[in-house]
Design an enzyme around this catalytic site. Sequence first.
Site, PDB file in Angstrom:
ATOM      1  N   CYS A 182     -21.000 -18.357   2.430  1.00  0.00           N
ATOM      2  CA  CYS A 182     -20.387 -18.267   1.104  1.00  0.00           C
ATOM      3  C   CYS A 182     -21.329 -17.629   0.084  1.00  0.00           C
ATOM      4  O   CYS A 182     -22.546 -17.683   0.211  1.00  0.00           O
ATOM      5  CB  CYS A 182     -19.990 -19.658   0.625  1.00  0.00           C
ATOM      6  SG  CYS A 182     -18.985 -20.576   1.790  1.00  0.00           S
ATOM      7  N   ARG A 228     -20.230 -11.951   1.892  1.00  0.00           N
ATOM      8  CA  ARG A 228     -20.678 -13.243   2.417  1.00  0.00           C
ATOM      9  C   ARG A 228     -19.510 -14.172   2.755  1.00  0.00           C
ATOM     10  O   ARG A 228     -19.715 -15.258   3.304  1.00  0.00           O
ATOM     11  CB  ARG A 228     -21.586 -13.934   1.382  1.00  0.00           C
ATOM     12  CG  ARG A 228     -22.856 -13.176   1.077  1.00  0.00           C
ATOM     13  CD  ARG A 228     -23.715 -13.936   0.087  1.00  0.00           C
ATOM     14  NE  ARG A 228     -24.215 -15.170   0.659  1.00  0.00           N
ATOM     15  CZ  ARG A 228     -25.385 -15.279   1.273  1.00  0.00           C
ATOM     16  NH1 ARG A 228     -26.166 -14.228   1.410  1.00  0.00           N
ATOM     17  NH2 ARG A 228     -25.780 -16.438   1.766  1.00  0.00           N
ATOM     18  N   TRP A 269     -16.453 -18.547   2.718  1.00  0.00           N
ATOM     19  CA  TRP A 269     -16.200 -18.440   4.149  1.00  0.00           C
ATOM     20  C   TRP A 269     -15.958 -19.863   4.622  1.00  0.00           C
ATOM     21  O   TRP A 269     -16.848 -20.708   4.571  1.00  0.00           O
ATOM     22  CB  TRP A 269     -17.394 -17.817   4.868  1.00  0.00           C
ATOM     23  CG  TRP A 269     -17.120 -17.507   6.305  1.00  0.00           C
ATOM     24  CD1 TRP A 269     -16.573 -16.371   6.814  1.00  0.00           C
ATOM     25  CD2 TRP A 269     -17.390 -18.353   7.440  1.00  0.00           C
ATOM     26  NE1 TRP A 269     -16.467 -16.443   8.181  1.00  0.00           N
ATOM     27  CE2 TRP A 269     -16.969 -17.657   8.605  1.00  0.00           C
ATOM     28  CE3 TRP A 269     -17.938 -19.624   7.596  1.00  0.00           C
ATOM     29  CZ2 TRP A 269     -17.085 -18.180   9.881  1.00  0.00           C
ATOM     30  CZ3 TRP A 269     -18.051 -20.158   8.871  1.00  0.00           C
ATOM     31  CH2 TRP A 269     -17.630 -19.438   9.996  1.00  0.00           C
ATOM     32  N   ASN A 279     -22.684 -23.677  -0.960  1.00  0.00           N
ATOM     33  CA  ASN A 279     -22.806 -22.905   0.275  1.00  0.00           C
ATOM     34  C   ASN A 279     -23.562 -23.775   1.270  1.00  0.00           C
ATOM     35  O   ASN A 279     -24.663 -24.237   0.978  1.00  0.00           O
ATOM     36  CB  ASN A 279     -23.568 -21.597   0.028  1.00  0.00           C
ATOM     37  CG  ASN A 279     -23.834 -20.828   1.309  1.00  0.00           C
ATOM     38  OD1 ASN A 279     -23.139 -21.000   2.301  1.00  0.00           O
ATOM     39  ND2 ASN A 279     -24.856 -19.984   1.285  1.00  0.00           N
ATOM     40  N   GLY A 280     -22.981 -24.021   2.452  1.00  0.00           N
ATOM     41  CA  GLY A 280     -23.649 -24.855   3.445  1.00  0.00           C
ATOM     42  C   GLY A 280     -22.693 -25.871   4.030  1.00  0.00           C
ATOM     43  O   GLY A 280     -21.466 -25.777   3.873  1.00  0.00           O
ATOM     44  N   GLU A 303     -24.479  -3.681  21.992  1.00  0.00           N
ATOM     45  CA  GLU A 303     -24.292  -3.486  20.554  1.00  0.00           C
ATOM     46  C   GLU A 303     -23.056  -2.634  20.271  1.00  0.00           C
ATOM     47  O   GLU A 303     -22.298  -2.908  19.330  1.00  0.00           O
ATOM     48  CB  GLU A 303     -25.548  -2.838  19.956  1.00  0.00           C
ATOM     49  CG  GLU A 303     -25.470  -2.481  18.487  1.00  0.00           C
ATOM     50  CD  GLU A 303     -25.222  -3.669  17.568  1.00  0.00           C
ATOM     51  OE1 GLU A 303     -24.891  -3.428  16.392  1.00  0.00           O
ATOM     52  OE2 GLU A 303     -25.348  -4.831  18.014  1.00  0.00           O
ATOM     53  N   LYS A 316     -19.807  -3.854  18.061  1.00  0.00           N
ATOM     54  CA  LYS A 316     -19.290  -3.129  16.898  1.00  0.00           C
ATOM     55  C   LYS A 316     -17.784  -2.907  17.023  1.00  0.00           C
ATOM     56  O   LYS A 316     -17.034  -3.085  16.067  1.00  0.00           O
ATOM     57  CB  LYS A 316     -20.007  -1.771  16.756  1.00  0.00           C
ATOM     58  CG  LYS A 316     -21.397  -1.858  16.200  1.00  0.00           C
ATOM     59  CD  LYS A 316     -21.384  -2.305  14.747  1.00  0.00           C
ATOM     60  CE  LYS A 316     -22.540  -3.183  14.407  1.00  0.00           C
ATOM     61  NZ  LYS A 316     -22.749  -4.420  15.101  1.00  0.00           N
ATOM     62  N   GLU A 330     -15.805  -6.316  16.665  1.00  0.00           N
ATOM     63  CA  GLU A 330     -15.844  -7.030  15.389  1.00  0.00           C
ATOM     64  C   GLU A 330     -15.141  -6.287  14.259  1.00  0.00           C
ATOM     65  O   GLU A 330     -14.709  -6.926  13.304  1.00  0.00           O
ATOM     66  CB  GLU A 330     -17.284  -7.393  15.001  1.00  0.00           C
ATOM     67  CG  GLU A 330     -18.203  -6.252  14.645  1.00  0.00           C
ATOM     68  CD  GLU A 330     -19.622  -6.731  14.349  1.00  0.00           C
ATOM     69  OE1 GLU A 330     -19.813  -7.927  14.090  1.00  0.00           O
ATOM     70  OE2 GLU A 330     -20.537  -5.898  14.368  1.00  0.00           O
ATOM     71  N   HIS A 357     -19.934  -5.608  40.270  1.00  0.00           N
ATOM     72  CA  HIS A 357     -19.991  -7.035  40.589  1.00  0.00           C
ATOM     73  C   HIS A 357     -18.919  -7.813  39.824  1.00  0.00           C
ATOM     74  O   HIS A 357     -19.111  -8.971  39.490  1.00  0.00           O
ATOM     75  CB  HIS A 357     -21.386  -7.591  40.290  1.00  0.00           C
ATOM     76  CG  HIS A 357     -22.444  -7.062  41.190  1.00  0.00           C
ATOM     77  ND1 HIS A 357     -22.691  -7.577  42.441  1.00  0.00           N
ATOM     78  CD2 HIS A 357     -23.307  -6.022  41.036  1.00  0.00           C
ATOM     79  CE1 HIS A 357     -23.671  -6.900  43.022  1.00  0.00           C
ATOM     80  NE2 HIS A 357     -24.059  -5.947  42.189  1.00  0.00           N
ATOM     81  N   LYS A 412     -21.326 -11.885   6.344  1.00  0.00           N
ATOM     82  CA  LYS A 412     -22.556 -11.138   6.585  1.00  0.00           C
ATOM     83  C   LYS A 412     -23.722 -12.027   6.985  1.00  0.00           C
ATOM     84  O   LYS A 412     -24.429 -11.753   7.945  1.00  0.00           O
ATOM     85  CB  LYS A 412     -22.918 -10.353   5.321  1.00  0.00           C
ATOM     86  CG  LYS A 412     -24.150  -9.446   5.478  1.00  0.00           C
ATOM     87  CD  LYS A 412     -23.860  -8.318   6.419  1.00  0.00           C
ATOM     88  CE  LYS A 412     -25.022  -7.375   6.556  1.00  0.00           C
ATOM     89  NZ  LYS A 412     -24.778  -6.395   7.627  1.00  0.00           N
TER      90      LYS A 412
END
Length: 614
Positions: A2, A27, A74, A100-101, A487, A491, A494, A510, A609
Amino acid sequence: MCGIVGYIGNNEAYSIVIKGLKRLEYRGYDSAGIALMGDNEIKIFKKQGKVANLEEFARDKDTSGSVAIGHTRWATHGAPNDMNAHPHYSEHEDIAMIHNGIIENYDTIKKELQSKGYTFKSDTDTEVLCYLIDDIKKHEGVNIGEATRLALQNVVGAYAIVVMSKDDPKKLIAARKSSPLVVGIGNNGDFYLASDATPIVEYTKQVVYMDDDEIAVLEPGKELKLYHIDDTEKTPYIQELELHLEALEKGGYEHFMLKEIHEQPRSIEDCFRGRLNASEGWVSLGGIKEYEQKLINANRVIMIACGTSWHACLVGEYLFEDLARINVEVEYASEFRYRNPIITENDVVIAVSQSGETADTLAALELAKSKGATILGICNVVGSSIARITDAGSYTHAGPEIGVASTKAFTAQVTVLTLMALSLANKKGTVSESKFRGLLSELEAIPAKVQDILEKNDQIEYISKQYKDAQNSLYLGRGSSFPVALEGALKLKEISYIHAEGYPAAEMKHGPIALIDEEMPVFVIATKGTSYEKVVSNIQEVKARKGKIVAIVTQGDQQVKEIADHVIEIPEADEHLIPLLATIPLQLLSYHIAVMRGCNVDQPRNLAKSVTVE
């Protein structure tokens, strides 16, 4: 997670806080809200969704006042709706709070307050803490600052909070533990608060980064008061911001992500500027220089990170082991602390994080520190928690990264790890002087080569159009290109919401090869190097099953070009440095596919983020 913004002074607070919330929306964007101190009342406006929804909702409301706190959420506890949006009132609307938390023992506190007759309106842990502060304030007969301090002594968890009370209309109380909070000191006796410095830089360069268990009392025209939670007064350490306002704007690009992809020639160069000189044959990272011998003598180096930073660490593992012959283990920070790891004082732990505030990474560092290990950090944000908790470290100097999907942060982290590996290899004598100087020269040339790749944007956009409707995809690579495949897959998933998986190319047969059909795009890093022929064989295996191949190849390659459906050429480079180049076209592919699918590139669903909660 947040985002928190606050202002107290003599100016109209609403516009300052709203602008700050827009800067912090990366955020979290499940909901947004603002509380304003009015005439003997606190006015709260909040709405589900983005800050624009809040602006529209408040357009015809009375938003006057010179004291305000704002929040972009968030969601953790409670669904993302209007009721659970912050700020939250106390029972009789005497107090408002943003947070926030996560308050881990909120349910115990809530039941105790309910037994006293309190009724809650939301599903959040934040409202519980707000009620607790109010309860202490009334029953202990103390002011809002002392009530907050006493309440926090009963709290287990992480928090950055800002509290306002109509009984103290010219005062804001802020506190933090394990979640970031910055105080900006204005030139006219006013104060600013934010989760990071981006909303503050427009108004002041003077900031105080709050430490864990600190409480700040902000009153216009007075000195900033800072206390430890045990009521010991502390002297604020004021720092000068190096952040520039223009770095926070899109600069003509459609999205922050696209801007940040195109900033990589500069961000990579800024990362090694002053740290290497190829013509003179030296590399030096001042932040860790006195710990280099410790790294050389360590039983092992443990790199810990999450998400994209974890992929950068995997590249670092290849570099450290191949160049410097140092034993490296790469760990997910979120798993590291919970599996009772064996850590000794002869280990070196390197934490990698863009924000420097990643909760899991910080917790892993605390564990390593308690076992006597040397702890080093690599992060992008000056004054962040990782920068302060570690024994030493290096900043990446990538500049602000607003897009939620990391791009330039990844290449900057890989650049720092490359510099570290080269420096250690040179000191250990595990590479020849000619090889060492050659790699320095090649690293200096990387920004120009990245620019060459960026100029292929139109070709990459065309290829993206062919695969925008794919439902699944594979990314393959070998050696240090395997983390690049991971990576690239991250990308794509997401920001475009296409299922994607990264694999070592040899592992395809495999299991994952069972998925290959004519609808399956397979993105392969097939640049020249020690594993080139093996990768070509993997490509042929895919083609034999009618899979679609998009290959990242070394400029001039003809062999792969003859069998792949599409190739993207990148400049030739030593294979140790290929990750810095091969990741660029994969970033652009993901970006263009997401745009074509109508996705919100800068703010993907369900993501934020900076992950400041576990």
